[in-house]
Write a protein that holds these residues in place. Structure first.
Motif, PDB file in Angstrom:
ATOM      1  N   TYR A  60      38.391  34.033  43.858  1.00  0.00           N
ATOM      2  CA  TYR A  60      37.995  35.067  42.832  1.00  0.00           C
ATOM      3  C   TYR A  60      36.839  34.497  41.986  1.00  0.00           C
ATOM      4  N   ALA A  61      35.979  35.622  41.857  1.00  0.00           N
ATOM      5  CA  ALA A  61      34.947  35.516  41.056  1.00  0.00           C
ATOM      6  C   ALA A  61      35.380  35.543  39.639  1.00  0.00           C
ATOM      7  N   ASP A  62      34.622  34.495  38.804  1.00  0.00           N
ATOM      8  CA  ASP A  62      35.187  34.476  37.509  1.00  0.00           C
ATOM      9  C   ASP A  62      35.347  35.704  36.863  1.00  0.00           C
ATOM     10  N   SER A  63      34.675  36.587  37.015  1.00  0.00           N
ATOM     11  CA  SER A  63      34.679  37.825  36.365  1.00  0.00           C
ATOM     12  C   SER A  63      35.787  39.032  36.524  1.00  0.00           C
ATOM     13  N   VAL A  64      36.531  38.383  37.747  1.00  0.00           N
ATOM     14  CA  VAL A  64      37.773  39.220  37.891  1.00  0.00           C
ATOM     15  C   VAL A  64      39.220  38.434  37.852  1.00  0.00           C
ATOM     16  N   LYS A  65      38.987  37.030  37.713  1.00  0.00           N
ATOM     17  CA  LYS A  65      40.117  36.301  37.595  1.00  0.00           C
ATOM     18  C   LYS A  65      41.048  36.600  36.629  1.00  0.00           C
ATOM     19  N   GLY A  66      42.379  36.806  37.048  1.00  0.00           N
ATOM     20  CA  GLY A  66      43.435  37.227  36.197  1.00  0.00           C
ATOM     21  C   GLY A  66      43.557  38.471  36.109  1.00  0.00           C
ATOM     22  N   ARG A  67      42.608  39.212  36.814  1.00  0.00           N
ATOM     23  CA  ARG A  67      42.802  40.844  36.669  1.00  0.00           C
ATOM     24  C   ARG A  67      42.923  41.618  38.179  1.00  0.00           C
ATOM     25  N   PHE A  68      42.363  40.935  39.019  1.00  0.00           N
ATOM     26  CA  PHE A  68      42.279  41.162  40.605  1.00  0.00           C
ATOM     27  C   PHE A  68      43.255  40.396  41.211  1.00  0.00           C
ATOM     28  N   THR A  69      44.231  40.852  42.060  1.00  0.00           N
ATOM     29  CA  THR A  69      44.693  40.071  43.276  1.00  0.00           C
ATOM     30  C   THR A  69      44.640  40.513  44.453  1.00  0.00           C
ATOM     31  N   ILE A  70      44.116  39.576  45.519  1.00  0.00           N
ATOM     32  CA  ILE A  70      43.886  39.819  46.849  1.00  0.00           C
ATOM     33  C   ILE A  70      45.136  39.481  47.761  1.00  0.00           C
ATOM     34  N   SER A  71      45.623  40.335  48.695  1.00  0.00           N
ATOM     35  CA  SER A  71      46.604  39.923  49.441  1.00  0.00           C
ATOM     36  C   SER A  71      46.744  40.665  50.836  1.00  0.00           C
ATOM     37  N   ARG A  72      47.365  40.305  51.852  1.00  0.00           N
ATOM     38  CA  ARG A  72      47.098  40.659  53.192  1.00  0.00           C
ATOM     39  C   ARG A  72      48.567  41.132  53.726  1.00  0.00           C
ATOM     40  N   ASP A  73      48.635  41.776  54.608  1.00  0.00           N
ATOM     41  CA  ASP A  73      49.889  42.323  55.683  1.00  0.00           C
ATOM     42  C   ASP A  73      49.361  42.211  56.870  1.00  0.00           C
ATOM     43  N   ASN A  74      49.690  41.206  57.478  1.00  0.00           N
ATOM     44  CA  ASN A  74      49.017  41.014  58.957  1.00  0.00           C
ATOM     45  C   ASN A  74      50.043  41.948  59.905  1.00  0.00           C
ATOM     46  N   THR A  75      51.231  42.331  59.308  1.00  0.00           N
ATOM     47  CA  THR A  75      51.822  43.447  60.182  1.00  0.00           C
ATOM     48  C   THR A  75      51.173  44.683  60.208  1.00  0.00           C
ATOM     49  N   LYS A  76      50.548  45.121  59.123  1.00  0.00           N
ATOM     50  CA  LYS A  76      49.466  46.173  58.920  1.00  0.00           C
ATOM     51  C   LYS A  76      48.230  46.111  59.367  1.00  0.00           C
ATOM     52  N   ASN A  77      47.777  44.810  59.532  1.00  0.00           N
ATOM     53  CA  ASN A  77      46.344  44.509  59.856  1.00  0.00           C
ATOM     54  C   ASN A  77      45.646  44.996  58.446  1.00  0.00           C
ATOM     55  N   THR A  78      45.985  44.745  57.510  1.00  0.00           N
ATOM     56  CA  THR A  78      45.382  45.478  56.129  1.00  0.00           C
ATOM     57  C   THR A  78      45.404  44.398  55.005  1.00  0.00           C
ATOM     58  N   VAL A  79      44.300  44.332  54.357  1.00  0.00           N
ATOM     59  CA  VAL A  79      44.151  43.609  53.149  1.00  0.00           C
ATOM     60  C   VAL A  79      43.965  44.425  51.940  1.00  0.00           C
ATOM     61  N   TYR A  80      44.701  44.225  50.725  1.00  0.00           N
ATOM     62  CA  TYR A  80      44.624  44.879  49.702  1.00  0.00           C
ATOM     63  C   TYR A  80      43.847  44.124  48.437  1.00  0.00           C
ATOM     64  N   LEU A  81      43.396  44.796  47.597  1.00  0.00           N
ATOM     65  CA  LEU A  81      42.866  44.358  46.417  1.00  0.00           C
ATOM     66  C   LEU A  81      43.352  45.204  44.896  1.00  0.00           C
ATOM     67  N   GLN A  82      44.328  44.514  44.546  1.00  0.00           N
ATOM     68  CA  GLN A  82      44.876  45.256  43.383  1.00  0.00           C
ATOM     69  C   GLN A  82      43.932  44.895  42.288  1.00  0.00           C
ATOM     70  N   MET A  83      43.667  45.887  41.440  1.00  0.00           N
ATOM     71  CA  MET A  83      42.710  45.749  40.401  1.00  0.00           C
ATOM     72  C   MET A  83      43.219  46.240  39.142  1.00  0.00           C
ATOM     73  N   ASN A  84      43.309  45.548  38.189  1.00  0.00           N
ATOM     74  CA  ASN A  84      44.026  45.799  37.119  1.00  0.00           C
ATOM     75  C   ASN A  84      43.325  45.626  35.883  1.00  0.00           C
ATOM     76  N   SER A  85      43.507  46.191  34.640  1.00  0.00           N
ATOM     77  CA  SER A  85      42.731  45.812  33.314  1.00  0.00           C
ATOM     78  C   SER A  85      41.029  46.472  33.782  1.00  0.00           C
ATOM     79  N   LEU A  86      41.052  47.374  34.447  1.00  0.00           N
ATOM     80  CA  LEU A  86      39.637  47.640  34.977  1.00  0.00           C
ATOM     81  C   LEU A  86      38.670  47.852  33.634  1.00  0.00           C
TER      82      LEU A  86
END
Length: 122
Positions: A60-86
């Motif tokens: 993570y970039a320092d500017s988003v640490k603790g607020r953004f979370t990256i994850s992947r679902d290989n069964t759906k061939n999809t990656v997500y970026l959950q962005m909180n406290s925008l």
């Protein structure tokens, strides 16, 4: 052919949340690293986050640490970026990209999506 399609962007108030999706086709997502990048008008492109293929290590970039979370679902061939406290400074076009981990971490992945706009404003 390799294709990445981002979705989930939009207008959100400061402090709100969004979840971006990056749907991959034409290749097996689980074999490659995926990165999220962003670019605001008049600014250089910035690496936001990355997830590896081998052990799902995340970066993570320092500017988003603790607020953004990256994850992947290989069964759906999809990656997500959950962005909180925008924050207003998170406003940018967000792109996902894929390649081997070294290329993604270097900011030079070969394959890019078309981007999705995130606007944080009251």
């Amino acid at each position: 052919q390799v294709q990445l399609v981002e979705s989930g962007g939009g207008l959100v108030q400061p402090g709100g949340s969004l979840r971006l999706s990056c749907a991959a086709s034409g290749f097996t997502l689980g074999y490659y690293a995926i990165g999220w990048f962003r670019q605001a008008p008049g600014k250089e492109r910035e690496a936001v986050s990355c997830i590896s293929s081998s052990d799902d290590s995340t970066y993570y970039a320092d500017s988003v640490k603790g607020r953004f979370t990256i994850s992947r679902d290989n069964t759906k061939n999809t990656v997500y970026l959950q962005m909180n406290s925008l924050k207003p400074e998170d406003t940018a076009a967000y792109y996902c990209a894929t390649d081997v981990l070294q290329a993604v971490l270097a900011g030079t992945p070969k394959y890019w999506g078309q981007g999705t706009q995130v606007t944080v404003s009251s």
